[in-house]
Design a protein around this motif. Sequence first.
Motif, short mmCIF file in Angstrom:
data_model
loop_
_atom_site.label_atom_id
_atom_site.label_comp_id
_atom_site.label_asym_id
_atom_site.label_seq_id
_atom_site.Cartn_x
_atom_site.Cartn_y
_atom_site.Cartn_z
N SER A 1 0.81 -1.22 0.00
CA SER A 1 0.00 0.00 0.00
C SER A 1 0.84 1.27 0.00
O SER A 1 0.45 2.28 -0.58
N ALA B 1 0.43 4.49 -2.39
CA ALA B 1 0.29 5.85 -1.87
C ALA B 1 1.36 6.76 -2.44
O ALA B 1 1.08 7.93 -2.79
N VAL C 1 0.48 7.50 -6.16
CA VAL C 1 -0.67 8.41 -6.26
C VAL C 1 -0.27 9.83 -5.93
O VAL C 1 -0.63 10.78 -6.63
N ARG D 1 -7.28 11.47 -6.60
CA ARG D 1 -6.42 10.63 -5.77
C ARG D 1 -7.19 9.49 -5.11
O ARG D 1 -6.70 8.37 -5.01
N MET E 1 -6.24 5.66 -5.60
CA MET E 1 -5.83 4.85 -4.45
C MET E 1 -6.78 3.68 -4.27
O MET E 1 -6.37 2.58 -3.86
N SER F 1 -5.44 -0.06 -4.21
CA SER F 1 -5.79 -0.92 -3.08
C SER F 1 -6.50 -2.17 -3.57
O SER F 1 -6.26 -3.28 -3.07
N PRO G 1 -8.67 3.68 0.87
CA PRO G 1 -8.77 5.06 0.38
C PRO G 1 -9.16 6.08 1.46
O PRO G 1 -8.50 7.14 1.57
N LEU H 1 -6.11 6.58 3.82
CA LEU H 1 -5.05 7.39 3.21
C LEU H 1 -5.45 8.86 3.16
O LEU H 1 -4.63 9.74 3.42
#
Length: 424
Positions: A124, A128, A131, A139, A143, A147, A343, A346
């Motif tokens: 992940s 991140a 992105v 974004r 993401m 994911s 998402p 993040l």
Amino acid sequence: MNIVQTRPFGQRYAFVVVAVIFLALLISAGLRSAPGVLMLPLEDAFGWRRDTISVAAAIGIFLYGLAGPFAAALMDRVGLRRTLLGALALMSLSTAASLFMTEAWHLVMTWGIFSGIGSGAVASVLGATIVNRWFKTNRGLMMGLMSASSATGMLVFLPAMAALAQSGGWKPVVIAVSVAMAALLPLVYFLVPERPASIGLTRYGATEDEPHVAPKGNFILLTLGTLRQAARTRVFWYLFATFFVCGFTTNGLVGTHLIAYCGDMGIPEVQAASLLALMGVFDLIGTTLSGWLTDRFDPRKLLGIYYGIRGLALIYLPFSGFSATSLTIFAIFYGLDWIATVPPTLRLSNEAFGDRSGPLVFGWIVAGHQVGAATAAFFGGYLRELQGDYVLAFQIAGMTAIVAAVLSMLIGPTRQQEALAQPA
């Protein structure tokens, strides 16, 4: 002339990078899911107990999470592409080395320690970082897609690996995983630039970007310093705790033990792996949709809903009767929710700690996810040996998800003033 217009695809080259990283995450996640398929074949081939095999899986999952924040810092220091190529090579070689194992500690070294460290860079935190480097807008959606690739890869490869294991034992699975990891190396080398500016572009949706300044000092101290400062905030601990539960309830328990659980209920390995593959299909839909929703709605409320649904599904499973209909219903609902939490998590991390430190802090939050997953991987095997079934393990996991739903709603609105200062 604008330099963006002179490049093939222009800003849309960001989607080429996303496609390659999507594939890398997909296959890397397949590697992390392999112990769930190998559990029964290794038990038959070597006579190793399930809790012994679970230890190797748990160590791999734990290091997968622990390596994440250090990998994020290393990407910023020595380069994303170098870090990614090194990680892919390490995973391919360590997996291939397991072909020669004869003792349980060989399994721990190859599938636990070395593949765990390598896969931590292809997780992940990689999504991140990509992105944040390549996208100014959309974004959440991107993401969500990243994911979904990670979780879907862990699930969709299971039927193929289970078929290999059923027909040829554990070695064909190992060979397939090692070759797949090696095949990614040329794709990453030729198609993934360091950052948009490396090919004369700006981030997708941006008119101009701030110049990148590589951090100075020891990357290990930078990583630990970032953790120390993040740990002073309440939002970090809420996100860490909820993501611990996320790992506990997904790849730690379900990803590692569901095939064995189905085997206890008289369901063949390939059929059980197909159940996980069905989850993977719906995960791709659910997590991508979660990214779209994260761009538009309160991420705290989304997390509360996701964890609540997950908890109810896990509590329901032991009482489902394990019929084809009930398992299909479980697979659909659980699949939609499998990793939909990423998402919004993040987004909350970026809002609290800023675009620059957000991915590194998120790496530590992901470490919490993998600590939870490692705990469940061992915990599930231990309870199975202790009680003879998995019922209590799944009931406890469901209750922890309900607790995570409550914790998600307690996360206060993030304020940019709380953003993490860059460590000296």
